[in-house]
Enzyme design. Sequence first.
Site, short mmCIF file in Angstrom:
data_model
loop_
_atom_site.label_atom_id
_atom_site.label_comp_id
_atom_site.label_asym_id
_atom_site.label_seq_id
_atom_site.Cartn_x
_atom_site.Cartn_y
_atom_site.Cartn_z
N ASP A 102 12.26 -0.52 6.92
CA ASP A 102 12.94 -1.03 6.89
C ASP A 102 13.97 -0.98 5.50
OD1 ASP A 102 12.15 -1.79 4.10
OD2 ASP A 102 11.08 -3.96 4.06
N SER A 115 5.72 -3.45 -4.48
CA SER A 115 6.01 -3.41 -2.97
C SER A 115 5.07 -2.70 -2.47
CB SER A 115 7.56 -4.06 -3.08
OG SER A 115 8.37 -3.49 -2.82
N HIS A 164 11.24 0.47 1.88
CA HIS A 164 9.57 0.75 2.10
C HIS A 164 9.40 1.24 3.04
CE1 HIS A 164 10.51 -3.62 0.73
NE2 HIS A 164 9.76 -2.93 -0.27
#
Length: 367
Positions: free
Chosen positions: A339, A40, A342
């Site tokens: 968040d 991610s 990240h």
Amino acid sequence: MSRKLAIAIFLFLVSCVSLPTNAHPLKICEFERIYQLGDSISDTGNLIREYPIGANTAFAKLPYGENFFNNATGRCSNGFLMIDYIAMAAGLPLLQPYKNTTANFEHGANFAVAGSTALSTPVLANKKILNPVTNSSLDIQLDWMTSHFDSVCVDHRDCVEKLHKSLFMVGEIGGNDYNYAIFQGKSMDDLRSMVPDIVNVIVEAVKKVISYGATRVVVPGNFPIGCLPIYQTAFQTNVSAAYDKNQCLKQLNDFATYHNEQLQKAIHKLQQETPNAMIIYGDYYNAYQFLLNFARFYGFDTERACCGIGGKYNFDLRRMCGAAGVEVCSDPHRYMSWDGVHLTQEGYKIMSAWLIHNIFHKLHCHF
């Protein structure tokens, strides 16, 4: 850090991450393509194209991507990622996700998938670790890469010629193997026992991309995970000795350091075995530490998630960013964490500038 030095560094960062110009150092490398493998930290839209889980993930909708032309592209941030800034710095278009079948891959491709692991799903299952997000582990991404090269190269020699002026980013990968293990109750000894297998899988991936003709490969290490709100919330304690000077969890950062040290040793050994390729360690750990110090100096929020709810770190694993009732801060450019897992676009911008500065001379760009 003195104010004069901080201002100088800030000016350097701005020059590094603004839209590319002919004067930007990475353009000297004359990269024609960039290829990305990973999770991610670098996925530009593969997971959201995996049915059915990906299409329903929070990353597929706002507020993710709210600063990316108000468009949720599958990036796990409010805007650009480090790979976006690296592409800009090289004067190339942003990397398209491999799963976008209508994309133009003339300048490279992104095989990274949010939630992916270094170890395959069956190997993790043998360790009693479940990947709840995706089966597209590093071996699957390498299969995609092979299929892609088979479709664009006439033969091996053609691939070698095409990839001579390409940059390969092999990772960051492996972080999720540890994340899932930790949150599924594995001990630190269990985690340390996973490191050799994970490092070996990463090294084998590097060997594979080199076999296709890659000559410049960056292999990033892990973040100081003890600084992330997800971990700071889960392992919050009143024991002051558990924290370092940056209020990050020592034990988790020590583990990340151990992984990174083993990875660097493996990279050094592989470099000796393959002298015709530049294999460079991407120091995400110290890039993040620089970001932390820089952000504190300029008054950024270095602890709380911008998009989150509850507690000291504005993070709740049961109600994460994108869930109903979870709000977004009004000024994400003043936050490091987007968040709780990240970074914000601003955080990635500063980290990428540090990274570009750190790896540039190691790339030996003398075509």
